[in-house]
Structure formats: C-alpha cells, structure tokens
Write an enzyme that holds these catalytic residues in place. Structure first.
Site, PDB file in Angstrom:
ATOM      1  N   ASP A 105      83.550  -4.448  10.783  1.00 23.48           N
ATOM      2  CA  ASP A 105      84.753  -4.226  10.204  1.00 23.48           C
ATOM      3  C   ASP A 105      85.075  -4.907   8.910  1.00 23.48           C
ATOM      4  O   ASP A 105      84.048  -5.185   8.162  1.00 23.48           O
ATOM      5  CB  ASP A 105      85.734  -4.620  11.343  1.00 23.48           C
ATOM      6  N   ARG A 111      96.668  -5.551  17.856  1.00 26.57           N
ATOM      7  CA  ARG A 111      96.402  -6.272  16.726  1.00 26.57           C
ATOM      8  C   ARG A 111      97.106  -6.096  15.501  1.00 26.57           C
ATOM      9  O   ARG A 111      96.587  -4.979  14.907  1.00 26.57           O
ATOM     10  CB  ARG A 111      95.011  -6.817  16.289  1.00 26.57           C
TER      11      ARG A 111
END
Length: 569
Positions: free
Chosen positions: A484, A191
């Site tokens: 996150d 990602r």
C-alpha cells in the site's frame, strides 16, 4: 456544481456560528445522492465549523516539531503529561459489541468484490481502508462509501465483467456459510484518510465567499457515520474506525471531539463510537498512554502500524546524520531491537489500560500458480503471527483471504495455552523513561546493509506502486507482497536519505542522484508498458519526492493535487 448551505447556528455562550456552504465540485453518478445526503453534508459543515481551525493548528504544530528535531531535539516521553502515565486508575472503554474477538483482521480497500471476499473469508474484522490501501480519486471515495452503506445494510453484491456474481454468504447456527467453510460474523472497521489529507472535490465556503477544501478525515468520517452508524448499531455492532497517522495526543483529542459531536448529531449514546489508533509514527510511540487517555470513552485499542512506523523513523531523522540511516527495508523486521521495543511497549500499554493490542500487517501473499512461493508466504505469516500471539497481542492483520486460517491458528493455539493456565511470553515492563526512549530510538542496533539490490528494489517498488495509485488502485501485489502507500513512502524516504548522506552500498559505490537516475531509467525501460500504465507519470512523481532538495512530507499529498483531482479548484 451542487451546493448545500448550513444555517447560522447559536452555540455555547450565545455565540453565533456563521453559515457554511458545502460545494460539490466532483462529478455525480447515479448513486452519489445516497452518500451526499443533506444530513451528511450538514455534518461535514458542522464538523468543519467547530474543528477545522484546530486541525490547522495541529498540522502547523507538526511542522514546528519537525523543525525542532532537525535542530537537534530528540523525541522523549512528555514530562507535562507524566501525571496521566502515573495514574493507575483510569481505563479505556474497550471493545464495543462485535469487537470482542479480533484474532484476525483482514485489510483492503472498500471495493465491492474485495469487500465481499473480506466479509466471507472468516476474519473477525474487515478493515475497510479508505487510506493507505485506496487511491483517493473522487470515484473511489464515493464508491467506498456506497460499499460501506450496502455492507451495513446486508445488501452488498457485485457482478463482475465476466458475469460472475459475488455476494456475502449467510451464516448458519454452526457458523458455516453456504459454501461449507467456517465464516466469521465479520465486524466492519473503517479507516479514514489522515489529518494531513484534503478532499478537494468538496469545498467549504463562508458568508464572505472565502473557501477552502474539506478535510478528508472529516469527510470520510461524516459520510460513513451518516450512512452507516444507525444500521450498524441496529445490527448489534457500531460505527468503528481505525485512526491513521496520529502524531500526538492532541490529535487524538480532536478525534474524540469529532466522535462526541457526531454522537450528539445522530442521537447516539455517548461512547457508541469505538476507535483503534494505529501507532505508526515515532511521535505517537512516545504518547501511547496519552492517546488512550484522550480517547478513553471511545477507545478500543492500539495497532502496531509497522510499515508507516518505519517510514516515520526515516522521515523524522532524515536530516540528523548517517547514524540514523536504516539498512535495506527487508532487513528492518519486527525482531530488530527498536521495533521489538515498540511492539512490547504497545502491548503492555494497552493491557495496562484495558485496551486491545492488535498486531501489524503481514504483507506476504500466496500465489496460486506457484505452490513453493505460497508455502514460503504461509510459513512467514505463521512465524509472524505466532510471535505476536506469544507476546500477548489480541489479534493481528493479514492482507489476503488465503492467510486467515494460518493467522487464526496461531492465536487459537495461544488462547488454548492461556486456558490451560499458561501465561503469554513474559517480558520486563517498559517504563516511560529515558532508557525505554533509547531503545525506541536505537536505529544503530539494526543489523543489515544498504545494497545495490535494496536500492533497485526501492526504486522499482515505489514506481510500480505510484503508477498503480495514479491509475486508481491503492492496494497492489508487488513481488509477492501486498503493498500500500507505506511501501512507496519507505522506499522513496530511504533513497532520499541515502543520497543526503552519501551512503555507500555493499560494493563501495555511493548512492547519488545520478546513480538513482540510472536505476530509475532502467526500471522504467524494464517495466511492461500499456497506453494507460502511468509509469512515466510515476517516474516524475518519484523524482519529485525522492530526488529533490526538499523532502515532501507525503507522496500522497504531492501526487493527489496534481494527478487525482478531477476538478481544478
């Protein structure tokens, strides 16, 4: 400072493209040269020459659309692309080799030990995250690419400070590793950072001497593609990515061009690249089919990026009035009406177009020292994954190796039911019409309250996460959850919105800047302190992004420039 200059090229219609110089402004370690090869920097330059202007225009379009929404325009399905949604004939390419089975995907940063654990834990996919689970220091950016290179070549090892050695377990014909437990032949999906991020340690300079920082998206992709694509193809898989933070099908179109240019550059067949798009903005929810269509030759599927999606709702409608206010973030589950509609629409859209539908992340994590907490985490993850499996999703995410078995069991049980002829839980198809739009935007139907505990949780979680991020860590265990950057975004966005509309907590007290300052001071005093803990800096960042008159679009862009850029440019 090292630099590399691309030659002047002649493109379509005989147009001459000027040379670009790529300046490396970040420090270089022993292995940096393995990542910043001439081939890699040439691709960085070529992608910027061709596409950087379009990226700039699309980022400007985001700002213009937000202005329209602030002025009262509400998102809806696009009338100008109705012909795409109405055409039943087109399909996406679907999963590439190694992506056919995605029952369990484990996500985490591209760190050596975490990467090895991810590849050994039995998950079908390792989402090697250079975005929300990574703090984008220059050292982390280079290290991440080295981890990916070594993993693609089967050479990833790590020796810890205490001398313990970690390595990827070989898998025998029975599918078991040396330690005896079942291991998946894990596929890597990287990602990259989103279109909004820059990489200020690489600078693009034209012939006139004018320069600008590189796009972090293009840098992450170019270094990964040149460093890993051929090796991954040779291993029977391919260069696969998760695309974050897309806000329109035009942004997906730009990524499709990135992949086509890269395949030509590396001599790979068209369609070798496969992308899965994270639907983590409210804008993308209204353009799912169009996003699939634009990426169709390179598309594997869509993912329900639930945490950033909640942040996007708050951010998009923050100025539209108290009717758009959500309760404590713990109350915004996937079963509340607008989130359930979002998941249902994603799953149905994917399967109508031959794409994989991947569920969201369960952030709960086990705690070895507390069996009760571990059992609660396992039960919550089990319920979440069973819900997704019954809905017809093809797989889902977990944040910890200890959760792989419980998540896989949920999808295994559903697959067994399907093999017996039982169908997934049926639900009425959601058309792209005004009624579905209303369901997606039905914030008022979300049950729950804004509470004093919720306010403190937001402040505490945001400060603790930002402090870790400033220290170079992007995935952090906080109060039993693996957090996150989305955590900091949701937390500070809620606080900003609650202040903006004078929302009252359950005790009748309004959320004001003064009240939040008191909570912030208490949190800072309560937190354990070390000389390098970055708590004071984190509190400053929180004040900037949660207590200011203006609302910065992302915590990461504001904090990156001031705190993580090692070379001032």
């Amino acid at each position: 400072m090292r630099s590399w200059t691309s030659p002047m090229t002649t493109g379509q219609a005989g147009r001459r493209s000027p040379a670009l110089r790529v300046e490396v402004l970040g420090s270089e370690s022993e292995r940096t040269g393995e990542v910043l090869t001439d081939e890699a920097l040439a691709l960085v330059a070529d992608l910027h020459r061709r596409l950087a202007g379009r990226r700039h225009d699309l980022l400007r379009a985001r700002v213009e659309r937000q202005h329209r929404i602030d002025g009262g325009v509400t998102p809806a399905f696009l009338p100008q692309t109705a012909y795409i949604r109405a055409d039943p004939t087109w399909r996406v390419a679907g999963p590439g080799p190694g992506l056919e089975d995605r029952r369990v995907e484990i996500t985490g940063p591209c760190e050596p030990k975490m990467g090895i654990n991810a590849l050994n834990c039995g998950a079908q996919v390792w989402l090697a995250d250079m975005e929300d689970a990574s703090s984008p220091t220059w050292e982390n950016t280079i290290t991440s690419q080295l981890v990916l290179r070594d993993a693609a070549r089967g050479q990833l090892t790590h020796t810890a400070a205490d001398g313990r050695r970690y390595e990827v377990l070989p898998v025998d014909l029975d599918g078991r590793g040396l330690a005896g437990h079942r291991v998946a032949d894990t596929t890597i999906v990287m990602r990259p950072r989103g279109w909004h991020m820059t990489e200020k340690h690489l600078r693009l300079v034209d012939e006139s001497g004018q320069g600008c920082p590189a796009s972090a998206s293009l840098v992450d992709w170019a270094l990964f593609a040149t460093g890993c694509a051929r090796e991954l193809v040779a291993s029977g898989k391919g260069p696969y990515v998760y695309l974050p933070k897309l806000q329109s099908h035009l942004e997906a179109r730009l990524w499709d061009e990135v992949f086509t240019v890269t395949e030509e550059y590396l001599g790979l067949p068209h369609g070798t690249v496969r992308a899965t798009v994270l639907v983590e903005t409210i804008h993308a929810a209204f353009e799912m089919e169009e996003i699939l269509y634009e990426l169709r030759d390179h598309c594997a599927g869509l993912n329900a990026g639930r945490w950033d999606y909640i942040f996007s709702i708050i951010k998009t409608f923050r100025g539209r009035g108290p009717q758009w206010v959500l309760p404590d973030r713990a109350d915004v589950t996937m079963t509340v009406p607008p989130m359930a509609a979002y998941a249902q629409l994603l799953q149905q859209t994917c399967h109508r177009r031959g794409a994989q539908a991947i569920g969201g992340m369960s952030a709960f994590i086990p705690l070895k020292s507390n069996p009760s907490v571990t059992e609660q985490a396992l039960e919550k993850v089990r319920a979440d994954k069973e819900r997704e499996a019954r809905m017809g999703f093809d797989g889902s995410w977990v944040a910890h190796p200890g959760l792989v078995d419980v998540a896989r069991a949920a999808f295994d049980a559903e697959l067994e039911r399907r093999e017996r002829g039982e169908q997934p839980q049926a639900s009425a198809a959601l058309p792209s019409d005004a009624r579905t739009a209303e369901r997606l935007l039905d914030v008022a139907s979300v049950p729950g309250r804004v509470t004093s505990d919720g306010l403190r949780t937001n402040v505490s979680a945001a400060v603790r996460y930002i402090a870790a991020w400033l220290g170079g860590t992007g995935a952090v265990a906080i109060d039993g959850l693996m957090e996150d950057a989305a955590t900091a975004e949701i937390s500070r966005a809620q606080v900003w919105q609650w202040i903006r509309w004078g929302i009252k907590t359950e005790d009748g007290r309004a959320v004001t800047r003064g009240r939040v300052e008191e909570v912030l001071d208490d949190v800072v005093e309560w937190l354990p302190r070390r000389s390098d803990d970055h708590v004071d800096e984190a509190a400053q960042v929180f004040r900037q992004v949660a207590l200011g008159e203006e609302f910065p679009a992302f915590v990461t862009t504001a904090a990156y420039i001031k705190h993580l850029v090692a070379v001032r440019v």
